[in-house]
Scaffold this active site. Structure first.
Site, PDB file in Angstrom:
ATOM      1  CE  LYS A 298      -1.093  -1.036  -6.598  1.00  0.00           C
ATOM      2  NZ  LYS A 298      -0.847  -1.465  -7.789  1.00  0.00           N
TER       3      LYS A 298
ATOM      4  NE  ARG B  37      -3.614  -0.496   2.694  1.00  0.00           N
ATOM      5  CZ  ARG B  37      -4.698  -0.346   2.953  1.00  0.00           C
ATOM      6  NH1 ARG B  37      -5.375  -1.556   2.183  1.00  0.00           N
ATOM      7  NH2 ARG B  37      -5.894   0.228   2.948  1.00  0.00           N
TER       8      ARG B  37
ATOM      9  CD  GLU C  26       2.201   5.303 -11.365  1.00  0.00           C
ATOM     10  OE1 GLU C  26       2.093   5.749 -10.424  1.00  0.00           O
ATOM     11  OE2 GLU C  26       3.037   5.279 -12.128  1.00  0.00           O
TER      12      GLU C  26
ATOM     13  CG  ASN D  37      -5.286   3.292   7.842  1.00  0.00           C
ATOM     14  OD1 ASN D  37      -3.910   3.494   8.408  1.00  0.00           O
ATOM     15  ND2 ASN D  37      -5.756   1.992   7.260  1.00  0.00           N
ATOM     16  N   GLY D  38      -6.366   7.892   6.989  1.00  0.00           N
ATOM     17  CA  GLY D  38      -6.937   8.859   6.827  1.00  0.00           C
ATOM     18  C   GLY D  38      -6.655  10.491   7.278  1.00  0.00           C
TER      19      GLY D  38
ATOM     20  CE  LYS E  40       1.882   2.491 -14.512  1.00  0.00           C
ATOM     21  NZ  LYS E  40       1.186   2.820 -14.652  1.00  0.00           N
TER      22      LYS E  40
ATOM     23  CD1 TRP F 294       2.642   6.786   1.449  1.00  0.00           C
ATOM     24  CD2 TRP F 294       0.996   8.875   1.216  1.00  0.00           C
ATOM     25  NE1 TRP F 294       2.684   7.914  -0.118  1.00  0.00           N
ATOM     26  CE2 TRP F 294       1.830   8.775   0.143  1.00  0.00           C
ATOM     27  CE3 TRP F 294       0.033   9.132   2.152  1.00  0.00           C
ATOM     28  CZ2 TRP F 294       2.027  10.217  -0.632  1.00  0.00           C
ATOM     29  CZ3 TRP F 294      -0.410  10.341   1.231  1.00  0.00           C
ATOM     30  CH2 TRP F 294       0.409  10.276  -0.184  1.00  0.00           C
TER      31      TRP F 294
ATOM     32  CD  GLU G 132      -0.567   3.577 -16.869  1.00  0.00           C
ATOM     33  OE1 GLU G 132       0.289   2.243 -16.711  1.00  0.00           O
ATOM     34  OE2 GLU G 132      -1.498   4.341 -16.791  1.00  0.00           O
TER      35      GLU G 132
END
Length: 605
Positions: A600, A27, A485, A99-100, A482, A74, A478
Site C-alpha cells: 500500500k 500497507r 492490480e 523498513n527500507g 485497477k 514486504w 486508471e
C-alpha cells in the site's frame, strides 16, 4: 510497505504489538513477527501467514513481555519465508526490525562474515542487527548511532538488547517512524494509527534522528549526534476507518465511501481562492508560469488528468513526470515552476526523493496534494491541500484517487482565478457542480448490478484493452491499472486514436475492449474508433453518458451513467471502472485487498 511497532512499558505489551500489526496490514506484507524481552532472554514468533495466524501462535505459546518490537514484512531481499521474516536476532543479544533497503549490505555482509558472524537469512536487514551487535559495548543507543553512520540507503529501524531491559532504540532515514509518548511507557511505530487508543501524543522523527526510548525517557539526537527536542503533537489517529463493517472487502467499502470522501474533501469550499492551499499561495501562484507534477502509480494518473484541467482552465503549461524516473534524468529546471507532488500516504519514497531533487535544481515553489496531514510530504512542501478520504486500507486506491482529482480541480480553478481567467459566473457554476458530486457518484454506484454481470464475463479473460480520449485517457489508464492490480488480468490502456497505430493487432473476440465514452467534443471520433474494434470482431464494453447516443448491439455492451458531468466527468467515470475491477477479482477468487506482490505505502525506492 512494511510496518513497525515497538514498545517499552510496565505491562504486557504483546496485545499492543499485535493490534498495531493488524492496523498496519493495509500497507501490504508477506510475513510478520514479534520479539520480546522475556526473563533476560530474547524470544520471538514469526509467520508467513496473516497477523491472525501469528496471534494464534503467540496465544498458544503464551509469549508475553514488557519490552519488544513487531513487524510486517514486504519482501525485497529474499523470498517470503520464516527465516527472512523479521525480527532478526544477532547472537541472541540484539533483536531488530527494519523498513527500507540497505544498499551497501553486500559489503557489510562480507565484513561481518569475516568477523565471525553467521547469516541465517537472505535479507539486507540481518546485516544491521549483526553490525549493531559488533559495535555493542554496553550502550545500545551508542552502538545504533555508530551503526547507522555505516548504512547507505533508506531505513527505519527499531532494536532492543537482551542486556538492557526496558529500552528500545529507533532510527530513521528515508522511511517514516514516529514516537508515541505515554505515561511511564513509550512506543515506536510506522504511523500513528498503529498505536491509536494507546496514546495520542506523537513525535514525528526527522531525517537522521535516533531515539532512545525508556520507561520515563524519550531522548532524541539528530544526524550529527546533537540532542534535539521534537514537537509532541496531539494526533487523533482513529482506527475506526479500519473496521470493515457490512462490506465484504475494504476495497468495496472504500468505493462506496467516495460520496462521503468527496464531500469531506470539499467541505468548507464556498469560494475559489488560492488560500485553500495555504497562506502563501496567492503570492506563489502569481509568480509561477508553469506546473511540474511528480507522482507514482494511481497518483500519476491523477496528475495526468490535472494537466488537462490546468492547461484548459488556467492556460498554464504542465509537465507530469513519473517520480521514480524524474530524478534520474537530465531535465531543464524552471525556478518559476510550481512543483506539485501527489501522494495518498505522503511517505512515497520515490515522490519524496523527486521533490527534493526538484528543489535542489532551484525550484523552490512546492505544493502537495495528500491524504495525511502529518506526513513527510506535507512537512516538506510550502503549500498543501489535504484530502479527507479517511484511512484507505485496500492496496488498490479508490477514494484516495477521486479525492485527489477533486483537489486538483480546485487547484486548476485557483490558478485560473489568480491569472484572471475565472469569472464570477464560472466560479459559481463550478462550485455548484462540485457540491453535486456526492449525489452524482451515489447514482453511479447504483449501477453495480449491471457491472457485476459484465464482471462475470471478464473473469474468464486473460487480457483486456481500455480506451479513452482527451480528458478521459488517464481514466482509462486508471481503469486498466485497477483490473490488473487485483484480478491479475493483463490490461493496457490507450488513447482511442492510437488503436490503428499498433494495439488493433491484439483485438479479437477474446479481448474485451472497455471504452470510456462521455458525451463530450470527442464522442464522434471515439465512435469511429469503436467501429474499428467491431470490424475486427472485438467485444466492446462501453461506459456511456445518458445522452451519448451509443446503443447496445451484437458485440457492443453499454452501461449508461445517469448524467454527463462536463469537466468533472473523469471523477464520475472512474467509479464504474473501480467496480468492474472489484467484481472481476471477486469472480476470479483473488485476494482483493492484498493483491500479490504489492504494498500500500511504497516507502522504499
Amino acid at each position: 510497505m512494511c510496518g513497525i511497532v515497538g514498545a517499552v512499558a510496565q505491562r504486557n505489551i504483546t496485545p499492543i504489538l499485535l493490534e498495531g500489526l493488524k492496523r498496519l496490514e493495509y500497507r501490504g506484507y508477506d510475513s510478520c513477527g514479534v520479539a520480546l524481552h522475556v526473563d533476560g532472554k530474547l524470544q520471538r514468533s514469526r509467520s508467513t501467514s496473516r497477523v491472525t495466524e501469528l496471534q494464534a501462535q503467540i496465544d498458544q505459546s503464551g509469549l508475553a513481555g514488557f519490552t519488544g518490537i513487531a513487524h510486517t514484512r514486504w519482501a525485497t531481499h529474499g523470498v517470503p519465508s520464516s527465516a527472512n521474516a523479521h525480527p532478526h536476532f544477532s547472537r541472541e543479544r540484539i533483536a531488530l526490525v527494519h523498513n527500507g533497503i540497505i544498499e551497501n549490505h553486500e559489503e557489510l555482509r562480507a565484513e561481518l562474515t569475516a568477523a565471525g558472524y553467521v547469516f541465517e537469512s537472505q535479507t539486507d536487514t540481518e546485516v544491521i542487527a549483526h553490525l549493531i551487535d559488533h559495535l555493542y559495548q554496553g550502550d545500545l543507543f551508542a552502538s545504533v548511532q555508530q551503526a547507522v553512520k555505516r548504512l547507505s540507503g533508506a531505513f527505519a529501524i527499531a532494536v532492543f538488547c537482551r542486556d538492557e531491559p526496558h529500552r528500545v532504540v529507533g532510527a530513521r532515514l528515508g522511511s517514516p517512524l514516529i514516537v508515541g509518548v505515554g505515561q511511564g511507557e513509550n512506543f515506536l511505530a510506522s504511523d500513528a494509527m498503529a498505536i491509536a487508543g494507546t496514546t495520542d501524543q506523537i513525535i514525528y522523527l526527522e531525517e537522521g534522528d535516533v531515539v532512545d526510548l525508556q520507561l520515563q525517557k524519550c531522548w532524541i539526537v539528530d544526524s550529527e549526534g546533537k540532542p534535539v527536542t521534537r514537537e509532541v503533537r496531539t494526533v487523533q489517529a482513529h482506527s475506526g476507518g479500519a473496521e470493515l463493517g457490512p462490506y465484504r472487502h475494504y476495497m468495496q467499502k472504500e468505493i462506496f465511501e467516495q460520496p462521503r470522501a468527496i464531500a469531506d474533501t470539499l467541505e468548507g469550499v464556498a469560494n475559489i481562492m488560492p488560500e485553500l492551499f495555504g497562506d502563501k499561495a496567492y503570492g506563489i501562484f502569481k509568480e509561477i508560469d508553469s506546473v511540474l507534477i511528480l507522482a507514482c502509480g494511481t497518483s500519476y494518473y491523477a496528475g495526468l488528468t490535472a494537466k488537462y484541467w490546468i492547461e484548459s482552465i488556467a492556460k498554464i503549461p504542465v509537465n507530469v513526470e513519473i517520480a521514480s524516473e524524474y530524478r534520474y534524468r537530465d531535465s531543464v529546471p524552471n525556478p518559476k515552476s510550481l512543483v506539485v507532488t501527489i501522494s495518498q500516504s505522503g511517505e512515497t519514497a520515490d515522490t519524496l526523493a523527486a521533490l527534493k531533487h526538484a528543489r535542489s535544481l532551484g525550484m523552490p515553489h512546492t505544493l502537495t496534494v495528500c491524504n495525511v496531514s502529518t506526513s513527510a510530504m506535507v512537512r516538506e512542501c510550502e503549500l498543501a491541500y489535504i484530502t479527507h478520504a479517511g484511512v484507505e486500507i485496500g492496496v488498490a486506491s479508490t477514494k484516495a484517487f477521486t479525492t485527489q482529482l477533486a483537489a486538483l480541480f480546485l487547484l486548476a480553478l485557483s490558478l485560473a482565478q489568480v491569472k484572471g481567467l475565472l469569472s464570477d459566473e464560472q466560479e459559481a457554476e463550478h462550485i455548484k457542480a462540485m457540491r453535486h458530486l456526492p449525489v452524482a457518484i451515489s447514482a453511479v454506484l447504483a449501477l453495480e448490478p449491471q457491472i457485476i454481470a459484465w464482471a462475470e464475463q471478464f473473469a474468464s479473460k486473460e487480457n483486456a484493452l481500455f480506451l479513452g480520449r482527451g480528458l478521459h485517457y488517464p481514466i482509462a489508464l486508471e481503469g486498466a491499472l485497477k483490473l490488473k492490480e487485483i484480478s491479475y488480468i493483463h490490461a493496457e490502456a490507450y488513447p482511442a486514436g492510437e488503436l490503428k497505430h499498433g494495439p488493433l493487432a491484439l483485438v479479437t473476440k477474446e479481448m474485451p475492449v472497455v471504452t470510456v465514452a462521455p458525451n463530450d467534443t470527442l464522442i464522434e471520433k471515439l465512435k469511429s474508433n469503436m467501429q474499428e474494434v467491431r470490424a475486427r470482431g472485438g467485444e466492446l464494453y462501453v461506459f456511456a453518458d445518458a445522452d451519448s447516443r451509443i446503443t447496445a448491439s451484437e458485440g457492443v455492451h453499454v452501461i449508461r451513467l445517469p448524467e454527463h458531468y462536463g469537466l468533472l466527468s473523469p471523477i464520475l467515470h472512474t467509479v464504474p471502472l473501480q467496480l468492474l475491477a472489484y467484481h472481476t477479482a471477486l469472480a476470479r477468487g483473488t485476494d482483493v485487498d492484498k493483491p500479490r506482490n504489492l504494498a500500500k505505502s511504497v516507502t522504499v525506492e
